[in-house]
Design an enzyme around this catalytic site. Sequence first.
Site, PDB file in Angstrom:
ATOM      1  N   TYR A  16      47.988  37.308  54.615  1.00  0.00           N
ATOM      2  CA  TYR A  16      48.735  37.882  55.730  1.00  0.00           C
ATOM      3  C   TYR A  16      48.131  37.471  57.068  1.00  0.00           C
ATOM      4  O   TYR A  16      46.926  37.229  57.173  1.00  0.00           O
ATOM      5  CB  TYR A  16      48.701  39.413  55.663  1.00  0.00           C
ATOM      6  CG  TYR A  16      49.361  40.025  54.464  1.00  0.00           C
ATOM      7  CD1 TYR A  16      50.729  40.307  54.459  1.00  0.00           C
ATOM      8  CD2 TYR A  16      48.622  40.343  53.323  1.00  0.00           C
ATOM      9  CE1 TYR A  16      51.340  40.889  53.356  1.00  0.00           C
ATOM     10  CE2 TYR A  16      49.224  40.923  52.213  1.00  0.00           C
ATOM     11  CZ  TYR A  16      50.581  41.192  52.240  1.00  0.00           C
ATOM     12  OH  TYR A  16      51.180  41.763  51.145  1.00  0.00           O
TER      13      TYR A  16
ATOM     14  N   ARG B  57      48.225  47.833  56.677  1.00  0.00           N
ATOM     15  CA  ARG B  57      48.197  48.855  57.730  1.00  0.00           C
ATOM     16  C   ARG B  57      47.098  49.884  57.465  1.00  0.00           C
ATOM     17  O   ARG B  57      46.473  50.391  58.409  1.00  0.00           O
ATOM     18  CB  ARG B  57      49.559  49.520  57.895  1.00  0.00           C
ATOM     19  CG  ARG B  57      50.197  50.051  56.651  1.00  0.00           C
ATOM     20  CD  ARG B  57      51.686  50.318  56.902  1.00  0.00           C
ATOM     21  NE  ARG B  57      52.423  50.460  55.662  1.00  0.00           N
ATOM     22  CZ  ARG B  57      52.752  51.614  55.121  1.00  0.00           C
ATOM     23  NH1 ARG B  57      52.393  52.740  55.718  1.00  0.00           N
ATOM     24  NH2 ARG B  57      53.444  51.662  54.002  1.00  0.00           N
TER      25      ARG B  57
ATOM     26  N   ASP C 118      51.096  52.317  61.343  1.00  0.00           N
ATOM     27  CA  ASP C 118      51.566  51.143  62.085  1.00  0.00           C
ATOM     28  C   ASP C 118      52.125  51.609  63.429  1.00  0.00           C
ATOM     29  O   ASP C 118      52.292  52.801  63.680  1.00  0.00           O
ATOM     30  CB  ASP C 118      52.585  50.331  61.284  1.00  0.00           C
ATOM     31  CG  ASP C 118      53.819  51.131  60.887  1.00  0.00           C
ATOM     32  OD1 ASP C 118      54.262  51.986  61.676  1.00  0.00           O
ATOM     33  OD2 ASP C 118      54.338  50.899  59.778  1.00  0.00           O
TER      34      ASP C 118
ATOM     35  N   ASP D 105      57.919  45.493  54.236  1.00  0.00           N
ATOM     36  CA  ASP D 105      58.505  46.519  55.084  1.00  0.00           C
ATOM     37  C   ASP D 105      59.488  45.883  56.063  1.00  0.00           C
ATOM     38  O   ASP D 105      59.336  44.710  56.437  1.00  0.00           O
ATOM     39  CB  ASP D 105      57.414  47.257  55.867  1.00  0.00           C
ATOM     40  CG  ASP D 105      56.564  48.149  54.977  1.00  0.00           C
ATOM     41  OD1 ASP D 105      57.024  48.486  53.870  1.00  0.00           O
ATOM     42  OD2 ASP D 105      55.431  48.494  55.385  1.00  0.00           O
TER      43      ASP D 105
END
Length: 237
Positions: A81, A189, A95, A52
């Site tokens: 991550y 998310r 988010d 993103d």
Amino acid sequence: MEENIIIENVQNAIQDGILLIDKEQEWTSFDVVAKLRNVLHIKKIGHAGTLDPMATGLLIVLVGRKATRLCEEIMGHEKEYEAVMRLGVVTDTQDIWGNVVGGDETAAEEVSDSALSSAVLSFVGDISQLPPMYSAIKIKGRKLCDVARRGEEIEREPRHIFVRSIEITDRNGRDVSLKIRCSSGTYVRTLCHDIGAFLGCGACMSALRRTAVGEYSIANAHLVSEIKDGSFIYSIE
């Protein structure tokens, strides 16, 4: 003779190979590809696994016809991550950049470290995850994010994912830093959103950085601005 060999090797690398990019915030994955096409003067460039725009970190770029054929294989690798989860805030995009639609900040501040740890650990292993509306997944030919932008919502089926590990690396009030190793197709998310729901206070993701894809590490990645030629391209061999 030696100089000619070096030049030839660089040219071959440009034609087919793998380039590890450290994507910066606000760049789309397509922005990265478009920039590299201009720098390397080659059209056949793609990427394996979209990040993103507000996320940073490892983006694997495939250069050349042979390399782009590896896209599906590389996308199937596990991902790692580093994320920040903000407790007490629920948004429509799951988010921090979305519209706030709920959450309980007071309840979030009262979440103990032990309760937080138990909640996080309950999401390790084989779990089901409902894909977020703000995603590129297509259902009956309709991209979910396009539907969501029109204020609509359509029924989605939960998807099986595997979370190998979640480590709480830091906590600063309602902001919780996480290190996550998970299967391809996992939405971090959504993971933050679901942990918040489990705790009863709500949560959303406020930062995301991809640090590894399979055996490829962010430690070997380069900023787009550092790419001047094919020097950093790994051979597909």
